[in-house]
Design an enzyme around this catalytic site. Sequence first.
Site, mmCIF file in Angstrom:
data_model
loop_
_atom_site.group_PDB
_atom_site.id
_atom_site.type_symbol
_atom_site.label_atom_id
_atom_site.label_comp_id
_atom_site.label_asym_id
_atom_site.label_seq_id
_atom_site.Cartn_x
_atom_site.Cartn_y
_atom_site.Cartn_z
ATOM 1 N N ASN A 81 37.531 52.361 22.522
ATOM 2 C CA ASN A 81 37.185 53.492 23.272
ATOM 3 C C ASN A 81 38.563 54.071 23.975
ATOM 4 O O ASN A 81 39.535 53.620 24.206
ATOM 5 C CB ASN A 81 36.495 53.193 24.657
ATOM 6 C CG ASN A 81 37.271 52.258 25.700
ATOM 7 O OD1 ASN A 81 38.119 51.408 25.283
ATOM 8 N ND2 ASN A 81 37.245 52.772 26.734
ATOM 9 N N GLU A 97 45.545 44.812 29.902
ATOM 10 C CA GLU A 97 44.678 45.923 30.575
ATOM 11 C C GLU A 97 43.277 45.741 30.267
ATOM 12 O O GLU A 97 42.858 45.623 28.983
ATOM 13 C CB GLU A 97 44.938 47.359 29.814
ATOM 14 C CG GLU A 97 46.385 47.500 30.415
ATOM 15 C CD GLU A 97 46.597 48.447 31.639
ATOM 16 O OE1 GLU A 97 45.395 48.998 31.964
ATOM 17 O OE2 GLU A 97 47.378 48.677 32.036
ATOM 18 N N CYS A 133 36.990 51.384 31.227
ATOM 19 C CA CYS A 133 37.352 50.148 31.906
ATOM 20 C C CYS A 133 37.181 50.516 33.384
ATOM 21 O O CYS A 133 37.151 49.584 34.308
ATOM 22 C CB CYS A 133 39.010 49.933 31.526
ATOM 23 S SG CYS A 133 39.889 51.263 31.803
ATOM 24 N N GLU A 174 50.299 50.508 33.078
ATOM 25 C CA GLU A 174 50.975 51.265 31.793
ATOM 26 C C GLU A 174 50.806 52.582 32.876
ATOM 27 O O GLU A 174 50.346 52.904 33.903
ATOM 28 C CB GLU A 174 49.793 51.443 30.982
ATOM 29 C CG GLU A 174 49.858 50.218 29.937
ATOM 30 C CD GLU A 174 49.075 50.106 28.724
ATOM 31 O OE1 GLU A 174 48.144 50.901 28.623
ATOM 32 O OE2 GLU A 174 49.455 49.332 27.788
HETATM 33 P P1 NAD Z 1 37.542 43.809 22.670
HETATM 34 O O1 NAD Z 1 38.539 42.763 23.692
HETATM 35 O O2 NAD Z 1 36.324 43.342 22.073
HETATM 36 O O3 NAD Z 1 38.452 44.231 21.358
HETATM 37 C C1 NAD Z 1 39.774 44.824 21.652
HETATM 38 C C2 NAD Z 1 40.601 44.586 20.470
HETATM 39 O O4 NAD Z 1 41.248 43.197 20.668
HETATM 40 C C3 NAD Z 1 40.353 45.065 19.114
HETATM 41 O O5 NAD Z 1 40.935 45.717 18.544
HETATM 42 C C4 NAD Z 1 39.939 43.491 18.478
HETATM 43 O O6 NAD Z 1 39.944 43.691 17.386
HETATM 44 C C5 NAD Z 1 41.181 42.902 19.253
HETATM 45 N N1 NAD Z 1 40.724 41.318 19.069
HETATM 46 C C6 NAD Z 1 39.746 40.610 19.241
HETATM 47 N N2 NAD Z 1 39.954 39.344 19.156
HETATM 48 C C7 NAD Z 1 41.441 39.212 19.025
HETATM 49 C C8 NAD Z 1 42.256 38.003 18.876
HETATM 50 N N3 NAD Z 1 41.722 36.771 18.784
HETATM 51 N N4 NAD Z 1 43.466 38.258 18.906
HETATM 52 C C9 NAD Z 1 44.134 39.662 18.635
HETATM 53 N N5 NAD Z 1 43.312 40.524 18.841
HETATM 54 C C10 NAD Z 1 41.957 40.423 19.068
HETATM 55 O O7 NAD Z 1 37.281 44.998 23.454
HETATM 56 P P2 NAD Z 1 36.419 46.547 22.974
HETATM 57 O O8 NAD Z 1 35.115 45.911 22.589
HETATM 58 O O9 NAD Z 1 36.904 46.762 21.674
HETATM 59 O O10 NAD Z 1 36.756 47.574 24.149
HETATM 60 C C11 NAD Z 1 35.964 47.220 25.331
HETATM 61 C C12 NAD Z 1 36.879 46.549 26.204
HETATM 62 O O11 NAD Z 1 38.180 47.140 26.540
HETATM 63 C C13 NAD Z 1 36.143 46.482 27.705
HETATM 64 O O12 NAD Z 1 36.434 45.337 28.468
HETATM 65 C C14 NAD Z 1 37.011 47.455 28.367
HETATM 66 O O13 NAD Z 1 36.892 47.285 29.753
HETATM 67 C C15 NAD Z 1 38.463 47.193 28.034
HETATM 68 N N6 NAD Z 1 39.201 48.292 28.298
HETATM 69 C C16 NAD Z 1 40.279 48.199 29.121
HETATM 70 C C17 NAD Z 1 41.208 49.574 29.422
HETATM 71 C C18 NAD Z 1 42.037 49.442 30.420
HETATM 72 O O14 NAD Z 1 43.003 50.287 30.356
HETATM 73 N N7 NAD Z 1 42.388 48.386 31.245
HETATM 74 C C19 NAD Z 1 40.904 50.668 28.669
HETATM 75 C C20 NAD Z 1 39.849 50.672 27.682
HETATM 76 C C21 NAD Z 1 38.996 49.594 27.614
#
Ligand code: NAD
Length: 430
Positions: free
Chosen positions: A91, A189, A223, A399
């Site tokens: 996202n 994050e 998020c 950030e």
């Molecule tokens: P996710 O945690 O499933 O995946 C995020 C990324 O991590 C992807 O690119 C994925 O391929 C990678 N990943 C997965 N396993 C990994 C591993 N073992 N090692 C390294 N990388 C790995 O999240 P999502 O479903 O893509 O996004 C939604 C989540 O992101 C929600 O929890 C949301 O709150 C969070 N988010 C946080 C912010 C912020 O600024 N704090 C912003 C946007 C989204």
Amino acid sequence: MSARDRGQCLRRIAQAIGPIAEELGRVETKDTGKLVRETTWQARNLVEVYDYYAGLADKLQGDLPPTPPGSPLAMVVREPLGVVAAIVPWNSQLHLAAMKIAPALAAGNTIVVKASEDASAAMLKFAEALQAAEVPPGVVNIVTGRGTPCGETLVSHPLARRVSFTGGVETARKIIPATAENVAMMSLELGGKSPVIVFDDAELDSAINGVTAAIFGASGQSCAAGSRLLLQKGIYEAMVERLVERSRRIRIGDPLDPRTHMGPLATGSQRERIETLLEKALGEGGVLLAGGARPPELDKGFYFQPTIVAFDEQSSDLVRRELFGPVLSVLRFSDESEAVAMARDSDYAFAGGVFSRDFARAYRVARALPAGRVWVNTYRTTSVMVPFGGAKHSGYGREGGMEAVRDYTQTKGIFVEVSGKPVSDPFVMR
Ligand code: NAD
């Protein structure tokens, strides 16, 4: 590269984004289902992010601490860390990647960004802007692939001196140990379950719009989504009635249509998870006030209605876990101290909202929340100039803002003997 050259390189990236911003937005919408109005706005806003950090590249400087006269000259210099490994979620991917790429480059690092496997196309389109901007080869690298093995390999690579992760807390729990071997620096994050507190004296029209934006904006897939609504008892009934009515006027549909208010969820599995948690919550005392189902008129796409559920207490998983969807939990409180206690009662601490005409109270409550971002009488406003990030299970590190550039450097203290005196015998105390 000199600091000035790095700034100019970032400025060229900003300039190269302008002509393809609309296209970037459309690609991101097709990949994620996020509204094209929002993705094109975010793509145009990338120009501001890269410009901001372009301006900071040559403002980063060291220090000369006032050590005693006669002692060696002490200098503090700031140096880049080396290679940054960045992992982004699906996202707002271009925006989230920019918040890592721009400060990392301003500070003199190189970066490898892993795009989300759920939506990689916009990052690849963005690579065209990097080429047009003549960013030197190897400085910004974009890779695609799943978390395992691609992300895992990246964050555990010995050359990755700094890992910058945005995503969910469960993934963070895998990444933290993966960085241990190389003792890489890290920022996280993560997600949230952010409270929005509305007091009896709030301006209700404004609060309705704020709460609606907080949870139904981006279909709740943010998020910072305000997914726990705490209403003071005097306005509880009026607010609930008006919110339900407002939620029914939300136009759900094609995210490429500029008239659409709310698009689909990004993945089918996300919708199924929400449905499971919702069903469980309704069996545990949650009262469904609006939505709760797939819109019957939309049989294609992962659509889900704007949903509002009332609870007497915060024990249900629906109230405690991040859903990343358009589902609002509503609870009632009596006074300020109860509101603060309820708001703080969460593993997460990403953001929060306060609606009140009493500024002193709003300020007190904002200070009492452990979150990294609080909105008073508004929600979702943001700026590259203001740090963003969470606490507790919402992560650590920030950030945005000037600090972000320093965060991609480390200091080195250098002592230089400038008096010309020889080093004295170390075993003779003076
Ligand atoms: P996710 O945690 O499933 O995946 C995020 C990324 O991590 C992807 O690119 C994925 O391929 C990678 N990943 C997965 N396993 C990994 C591993 N073992 N090692 C390294 N990388 C790995 O999240 P999502 O479903 O893509 O996004 C939604 C989540 O992101 C929600 O929890 C949301 O709150 C969070 N988010 C946080 C912010 C912020 O600024 N704090 C912003 C946007 C989204």
